[in-house]
Design an enzyme around this catalytic site. Sequence first.
Site, mmCIF file in Angstrom:
data_model
loop_
_atom_site.group_PDB
_atom_site.id
_atom_site.type_symbol
_atom_site.label_atom_id
_atom_site.label_comp_id
_atom_site.label_asym_id
_atom_site.label_seq_id
_atom_site.Cartn_x
_atom_site.Cartn_y
_atom_site.Cartn_z
ATOM 1 N N GLU A 1 -9.408 8.036 11.157
ATOM 2 C CA GLU A 1 -8.526 9.141 11.544
ATOM 3 C C GLU A 1 -8.994 9.847 12.805
ATOM 4 O OE1 GLU A 1 -8.166 11.527 7.979
ATOM 5 O OE2 GLU A 1 -7.107 9.937 6.910
ATOM 6 N N ASN B 1 -9.414 2.938 11.372
ATOM 7 C CA ASN B 1 -8.441 3.143 10.295
ATOM 8 C C ASN B 1 -7.717 4.465 10.530
ATOM 9 O OD1 ASN B 1 -7.496 2.336 7.606
ATOM 10 N ND2 ASN B 1 -8.641 4.085 6.802
ATOM 11 N N HIS C 1 0.081 5.677 3.811
ATOM 12 C CA HIS C 1 0.445 6.685 2.809
ATOM 13 C C HIS C 1 1.902 7.060 3.075
ATOM 14 C CE1 HIS C 1 -3.537 7.010 1.153
ATOM 15 N NE2 HIS C 1 -4.040 7.142 2.369
ATOM 16 N N GLU D 1 -4.573 1.584 2.521
ATOM 17 C CA GLU D 1 -4.510 2.674 1.521
ATOM 18 C C GLU D 1 -3.087 2.932 1.056
ATOM 19 O OE1 GLU D 1 -6.483 6.214 2.971
ATOM 20 O OE2 GLU D 1 -8.089 5.061 3.913
ATOM 21 N N ASP E 1 0.163 3.984 -0.615
ATOM 22 C CA ASP E 1 0.850 4.527 -1.782
ATOM 23 C C ASP E 1 2.196 5.030 -1.270
ATOM 24 O OD1 ASP E 1 -0.121 6.899 -0.576
ATOM 25 O OD2 ASP E 1 -1.560 7.290 -2.183
#
Length: 549
Positions: free
Chosen positions: A164, A205, A241, A269, A271
């Site tokens: 990030e 990432n 996400h 990651e 979701d």
Amino acid sequence: MPALSRLRRAVLTGALAVLPAAAVVALPASPAQASSPLRVHAEAQGKFIGTALATSPLANETAYRNIAATEFNQITAENAMKWDATESSPNQFNFSGADQIMAFAEQNGQQVHGHTLVWHNQTPNWVQSLSATEMRSAMQNHISRVAGRYASNPVLKSWDVVNEVFEENGSLRNSFWYQRLGESYIADAFRYAKAADPDAKLCINDYNVEGINAKSTAMYNLVRTLRAQNVPVDCVGFQSHLAIQYGFPNIQENMQRFADLGVEVRVTEIDVRMQMPRSSAKDATQATYYSNVVKACLAVSRCSGVTIWGFTDKHSWVPDTFSGEGAALIYDENYAKKASYTAVHDALAAGDPGDPDDTEDPSRPGTPAASAITSSGATLTWTASTDNVRVTGYDVYRGTTKLASTTTNSATLTGLTPETAYTVHVVARDAAGNTSAASETTTFTTLEGPGTGTGCTAAYRTVNSWQGGFQGEVKITCAEPVTSWRTTLTFPSTVTISQNWSSVRSGSGGAHTFTNAAWNGTIGAGGSTTFGFIGSWNGSGTPPTPVIS
Ligand code: XIL
């Protein structure tokens, strides 16, 4: 050629029937099919399907452990490898949670993605208040101890080195790292990680970089720049996400542009949250998001796999983080499979080599273009084929002889005969064994080799070098007797050759052709001779090495 490929599929299906026995978990005795766990289909596709795991349910809940072991072949520690977990006080390391994750993965034949070495969150205050010099050495020490701990463990395959680092508008995040160390902390982190674990794939990432936008474009430019500077960035992670109310990003197109830089890409990651309460309509939309992300990864050959950020709604960061939202995972809070589980499963199962339903051939590849032609090799590049599921690779033919197989739309041919015309074409394959129509042909001719038509080879070494100059030596070795020889050395244009001996030199600019001197043209079978030269160039460090043809 559907008829032929159907036959090959029948053979493949039979072969697959023995595969599950080799897997670590107990699996059905039949080939990969509707009832097989996610990891069986992912493995058949050469991809991973992963989950983030939290240490507390892993220690305390049987259902959590069983599903994690059975369905997934890749694990990321949700929190256990972060800085606050591993080094909460200066140089005091605690690997209990990290080791617990590693042990679980080892027991279950799963690979681990390390997460994460340098981040602005979950990093203790003591790090944030260091001076620049102290902070850089704390970062180096942390990376070296954490990544170093698992460097020799083959289960640990990759690391999120930095996490990030961008703001939403694409500028570098104004984190304490950036404020104290400036942009260089990113390249430094990758170099420290490479030193600590030379074999791991090293990733950058981030979130909101799934589609093509200002943030993902900034990431693209940074990755390209770092790699041009030989900073060891191997891989790009797209957190993913997602939320159904914000629309689906063009992730395949975006991942492909990163893949075209030569890096591995992965969904790290995922979701897919929704505004609560759940409904079957929202569940159905969520399922298409999961399915589309898995399909995008299958379609991009450099995409190594997809990690889901947990698997059960019982243990998800979403309700704690996004007020009023939840139900983001593929099992509900009672460990029942949701529509999204089926979507992930079916996307992985489609185009699995055991899939009898795919009879569609890939499209015809573009006409190959030849470049970097030498006496013994050439590079071919062509426009990629498309497929209803995905193209798994290409074969390069000269007539009916296969010269090379590749997974990308480019091939390096080696071992070719000097001064020979090669007429070549390319055929694409998909996972089910369907093949495309042959591309149009291209003809190229290899260059003259060393030793004028005989089996001689040339080997180069730098004998000595100094600021701005070097001495080179070439050894000519011949399998058969010759009475003359010739070899061409191509240097970068910054190199000039000032003198040479035991040879006659012609050519200028980058390419220099050396032929034998009057006295050393004759070489017996298995014999050799050497010649030398002095080169100058405007650099320092290791002198440039020539390409020999
Ligand atoms: C989250 C975890 O899921 C939570 O348990 C923790 O409290 C905060 O971090 N991006 C990342 C992950 O890279 O590490 C974050 O994980 C989610 C966002």
